[in-house]
Write a protein that holds these residues in place. Structure first.
Motif, PDB file in Angstrom:
ATOM      1  N   PRO A 164      42.929 -40.510  26.795  1.00 29.16           N
ATOM      2  CA  PRO A 164      43.258 -39.078  26.965  1.00 29.16           C
ATOM      3  C   PRO A 164      44.166 -38.546  25.860  1.00 29.16           C
ATOM      4  CG  PRO A 164      44.474 -40.435  28.538  1.00 29.16           C
ATOM      5  CD  PRO A 164      43.460 -41.339  27.877  1.00 29.16           C
ATOM      6  N   PHE A 165      44.774 -39.455  25.098  1.00 25.25           N
ATOM      7  CA  PHE A 165      45.684 -39.040  24.022  1.00 25.25           C
ATOM      8  C   PHE A 165      44.951 -38.684  22.737  1.00 25.25           C
ATOM      9  CE2 PHE A 165      45.362 -43.645  24.512  1.00 25.25           C
ATOM     10  CZ  PHE A 165      44.898 -44.043  23.267  1.00 25.25           C
ATOM     11  N   ILE A 166      43.624 -38.842  22.720  1.00 28.95           N
ATOM     12  CA  ILE A 166      42.854 -38.466  21.519  1.00 28.95           C
ATOM     13  C   ILE A 166      42.366 -37.027  21.665  1.00 28.95           C
ATOM     14  CG2 ILE A 166      40.759 -38.923  20.171  1.00 28.95           C
ATOM     15  CD1 ILE A 166      41.058 -41.880  21.019  1.00 28.95           C
ATOM     16  N   SER A 167      42.727 -36.186  20.709  1.00 33.99           N
ATOM     17  CA  SER A 167      42.330 -34.778  20.744  1.00 33.99           C
ATOM     18  C   SER A 167      40.861 -34.612  20.367  1.00 33.99           C
ATOM     19  CB  SER A 167      43.187 -33.990  19.756  1.00 33.99           C
ATOM     20  OG  SER A 167      42.565 -32.768  19.414  1.00 33.99           O
ATOM     21  N   TRP A 168      40.227 -33.567  20.918  1.00 33.13           N
ATOM     22  CA  TRP A 168      38.837 -33.258  20.544  1.00 33.13           C
ATOM     23  C   TRP A 168      38.720 -32.986  19.040  1.00 33.13           C
ATOM     24  CZ3 TRP A 168      37.970 -28.589  18.227  1.00 33.13           C
ATOM     25  CH2 TRP A 168      38.883 -27.567  18.465  1.00 33.13           C
ATOM     26  N   HIS A 169      39.828 -32.564  18.428  1.00 34.64           N
ATOM     27  CA  HIS A 169      39.787 -32.315  16.976  1.00 34.64           C
ATOM     28  C   HIS A 169      39.404 -33.579  16.199  1.00 34.64           C
ATOM     29  CE1 HIS A 169      42.596 -29.032  18.207  1.00 34.64           C
ATOM     30  NE2 HIS A 169      41.935 -28.370  17.282  1.00 34.64           N
ATOM     31  N   ASN A 170      39.715 -34.737  16.775  1.00 34.84           N
ATOM     32  CA  ASN A 170      39.558 -35.998  16.048  1.00 34.84           C
ATOM     33  C   ASN A 170      38.374 -36.836  16.524  1.00 34.84           C
ATOM     34  OD1 ASN A 170      42.438 -35.065  15.890  1.00 34.84           O
ATOM     35  ND2 ASN A 170      42.477 -36.702  14.385  1.00 34.84           N
ATOM     36  N   ILE A 171      37.412 -36.179  17.176  1.00 30.06           N
ATOM     37  CA  ILE A 171      36.214 -36.880  17.648  1.00 30.06           C
ATOM     38  C   ILE A 171      35.005 -36.399  16.846  1.00 30.06           C
ATOM     39  CG2 ILE A 171      34.694 -37.295  19.627  1.00 30.06           C
ATOM     40  CD1 ILE A 171      37.172 -36.767  21.435  1.00 30.06           C
ATOM     41  N   VAL A 172      34.206 -37.335  16.374  1.00 31.21           N
ATOM     42  CA  VAL A 172      33.006 -37.018  15.597  1.00 31.21           C
ATOM     43  C   VAL A 172      31.814 -37.747  16.215  1.00 31.21           C
ATOM     44  CG1 VAL A 172      31.898 -37.130  13.331  1.00 31.21           C
ATOM     45  CG2 VAL A 172      34.393 -36.883  13.482  1.00 31.21           C
ATOM     46  N   PHE A 173      30.787 -36.994  16.597  1.00 29.01           N
ATOM     47  CA  PHE A 173      29.521 -37.583  17.035  1.00 29.01           C
ATOM     48  C   PHE A 173      28.507 -37.287  15.936  1.00 29.01           C
ATOM     49  CE2 PHE A 173      30.519 -37.040  21.854  1.00 29.01           C
ATOM     50  CZ  PHE A 173      31.390 -38.104  21.777  1.00 29.01           C
ATOM     51  N   CYS A 174      27.905 -38.324  15.407  1.00 28.79           N
ATOM     52  CA  CYS A 174      27.037 -38.112  14.248  1.00 28.79           C
ATOM     53  C   CYS A 174      25.825 -39.025  14.305  1.00 28.79           C
ATOM     54  CB  CYS A 174      27.823 -38.339  12.963  1.00 28.79           C
ATOM     55  SG  CYS A 174      28.482 -40.013  12.827  1.00 28.79           S
ATOM     56  N   GLY A 175      25.083 -39.016  13.204  1.00 27.96           N
ATOM     57  CA  GLY A 175      23.987 -39.953  13.022  1.00 27.96           C
ATOM     58  C   GLY A 175      24.414 -40.889  11.896  1.00 27.96           C
ATOM     59  N   TYR A 176      23.980 -40.580  10.680  1.00 26.48           N
ATOM     60  CA  TYR A 176      24.451 -41.331   9.517  1.00 26.48           C
ATOM     61  C   TYR A 176      25.964 -41.180   9.388  1.00 26.48           C
ATOM     62  CZ  TYR A 176      19.624 -41.592   7.745  1.00 26.48           C
ATOM     63  OH  TYR A 176      18.295 -41.848   7.576  1.00 26.48           O
ATOM     64  N   LYS A 206      46.576 -45.922  20.270  1.00 24.84           N
ATOM     65  CA  LYS A 206      47.707 -45.008  20.526  1.00 24.84           C
ATOM     66  C   LYS A 206      48.794 -45.206  19.454  1.00 24.84           C
ATOM     67  CE  LYS A 206      49.803 -43.115  24.680  1.00 24.84           C
ATOM     68  NZ  LYS A 206      50.956 -42.449  24.133  1.00 24.84           N
ATOM     69  N   ALA A 207      49.067 -46.462  19.140  1.00 29.38           N
ATOM     70  CA  ALA A 207      50.091 -46.758  18.118  1.00 29.38           C
ATOM     71  C   ALA A 207      49.608 -46.335  16.728  1.00 29.38           C
ATOM     72  CB  ALA A 207      50.428 -48.251  18.142  1.00 29.38           C
ATOM     73  N   LEU A 208      48.330 -46.562  16.435  1.00 30.92           N
ATOM     74  CA  LEU A 208      47.771 -46.157  15.133  1.00 30.92           C
ATOM     75  C   LEU A 208      47.918 -44.645  14.942  1.00 30.92           C
ATOM     76  CD1 LEU A 208      44.430 -48.213  14.923  1.00 30.92           C
ATOM     77  CD2 LEU A 208      46.440 -48.509  13.465  1.00 30.92           C
ATOM     78  N   GLN A 209      47.670 -43.900  16.029  1.00 28.72           N
ATOM     79  CA  GLN A 209      47.751 -42.437  15.979  1.00 28.72           C
ATOM     80  C   GLN A 209      49.124 -41.953  15.551  1.00 28.72           C
ATOM     81  OE1 GLN A 209      46.871 -40.350  19.571  1.00 28.72           O
ATOM     82  NE2 GLN A 209      44.869 -39.756  18.859  1.00 28.72           N
ATOM     83  N   GLU A 210      50.152 -42.694  15.925  1.00 29.40           N
ATOM     84  CA  GLU A 210      51.518 -42.258  15.605  1.00 29.40           C
ATOM     85  C   GLU A 210      51.841 -42.456  14.127  1.00 29.40           C
ATOM     86  OE1 GLU A 210      53.904 -44.262  18.561  1.00 29.40           O
ATOM     87  OE2 GLU A 210      52.722 -43.280  20.135  1.00 29.40           O
ATOM     88  N   LYS A 211      51.067 -43.300  13.483  1.00 35.21           N
ATOM     89  CA  LYS A 211      51.342 -43.622  12.089  1.00 35.21           C
ATOM     90  C   LYS A 211      50.259 -43.084  11.144  1.00 35.21           C
ATOM     91  CE  LYS A 211      52.653 -47.663   9.341  1.00 35.21           C
ATOM     92  NZ  LYS A 211      52.778 -49.114   9.297  1.00 35.21           N
ATOM     93  N   HIS A 212      49.052 -42.962  11.635  1.00 35.77           N
ATOM     94  CA  HIS A 212      47.911 -42.607  10.791  1.00 35.77           C
ATOM     95  C   HIS A 212      47.126 -41.422  11.352  1.00 35.77           C
ATOM     96  CE1 HIS A 212      48.496 -46.250   8.449  1.00 35.77           C
ATOM     97  NE2 HIS A 212      48.476 -46.991   9.551  1.00 35.77           N
ATOM     98  N   ASP A 213      46.116 -41.025  10.573  1.00 32.05           N
ATOM     99  CA  ASP A 213      45.208 -39.952  10.946  1.00 32.05           C
ATOM    100  C   ASP A 213      43.950 -40.632  11.512  1.00 32.05           C
ATOM    101  OD1 ASP A 213      44.238 -37.344  10.994  1.00 32.05           O
ATOM    102  OD2 ASP A 213      43.562 -37.397   8.906  1.00 32.05           O
ATOM    103  N   VAL A 214      43.838 -40.672  12.838  1.00 30.48           N
ATOM    104  CA  VAL A 214      42.785 -41.459  13.484  1.00 30.48           C
ATOM    105  C   VAL A 214      41.624 -40.564  13.937  1.00 30.48           C
ATOM    106  CG1 VAL A 214      42.225 -42.882  15.511  1.00 30.48           C
ATOM    107  CG2 VAL A 214      44.369 -43.264  14.265  1.00 30.48           C
TER     108      VAL A 214
END
Lengths: 172, 172
Positions: free
Chosen positions: B108-120, B75-83
């Motif tokens: 709950p404070f993480i937006s769907w915009h900033n979630i990545v589900f991947c393989g490599y 939560k604190a990282l989000q206020e300062k960086h692009d997480v």
């Protein structure tokens, strides 16, 4: 060998045709694709707002038609390049499993290693990005390729690919 | 402002504790976390192979305990960086919806915009990557940070963060 990030909706999956099909099945009106040219995605149908609701309806993403040529060209691209499928699927959580099943059905040659479901696409590191939305292409550091869809026909300032044949001619 | 890619399993979600909990509930043996140090992930339990099967079992990813400090520091990282949360979820398709629901519950404070589900994860473009597996860190172009987990205690050659407090001290 280049790394190529390929969008799903509007590039591999024919979203517009699916809007038209679902609208016709539910509201009995067959909308002409030509009448949607230049209109924002999901708009231009007689009843405003209902097509947007399709995006939240189970089965919508699972049953989209495949855009002609995408299977053959992506298979060929894979043999020459590092191909990733990059879809902004997070906005519609129910689409995650449907999109994965759709890819397994229609693109069984794509490994799970090379599939990305995300939100913002600015996190993607690739040489080319093929996408129908400039919101995804505008922050891309590599070479963006705008895949033509009805909603983007009036967009200017981007190198455009109109068909998968054109993608093949450019990258194979 | 830096862009920080954060892994889920073993970094935000306590995979090891979940292996231990599920094993105890199903096989009646409480395995000590210390006995797993330095052993490949999912191994080191009396019955070999069964923990690996948990990964394919509904509910496993949905009910993982949260690693202490991760909520406050992210939560604190989000206020300062692009997480961005970057999880190699594609290997276990049933985990996609479970992981998204788990994030909504605990972060709950993480937006769907900033979630990545991947393989490599080599497709990820960021300044820092916090991960417990060097297979993900080894191809990363930014600064990799190895988050300590029982399976990686003997790994050398990477800058290590042992706790979320250490992540905070480094990046806040």
């Amino acid at each position: 060998m280049a790394r190529i990030a390929i969008d799903m909706d509007g590039v591999m999956a024919d979203s517009t045709q699916q809007y038209i099909n679902w609208y016709a099945a539910r509201y009995g009106v067959q909308v002409e694709k030509a009448s949607l040219l230049g209109k924002p995605e999901t708009t231009g149908f007689p009843l405003e707002g209902v097509v947007r609701q399709f995006l939240y309806t189970p089965g919508f993403f699972r049953t989209k038609p495949v855009i002609p040529g995408s299977q053959e060209v992506i298979k060929a691209l894979q043999e020459k390049h590092d191909v990733f499928i990059v879809s902004a699927a997070m906005e519609f959580p129910q689409s995650l499993s449907e999109k994965l099943a759709w890819l397994e059905d229609h693109f069984p040659f794509i490994s799970w290693h090379n599939i990305v479901f995300c939100g913002y696409k600015n996190i993607v590191d690739a040489d080319y990005m093929i996408d129908d939305h400039i919101k995804n292409l505008s922050t891309f550091k590599g070479e963006p390729l705008l895949f033509t869809a009805p909603h983007n026909v009036h967009v200017e300032g981007y190198k455009r690919v109109n068909t998968w044949e054109e993608v093949g001619a450019l990258l194979l």
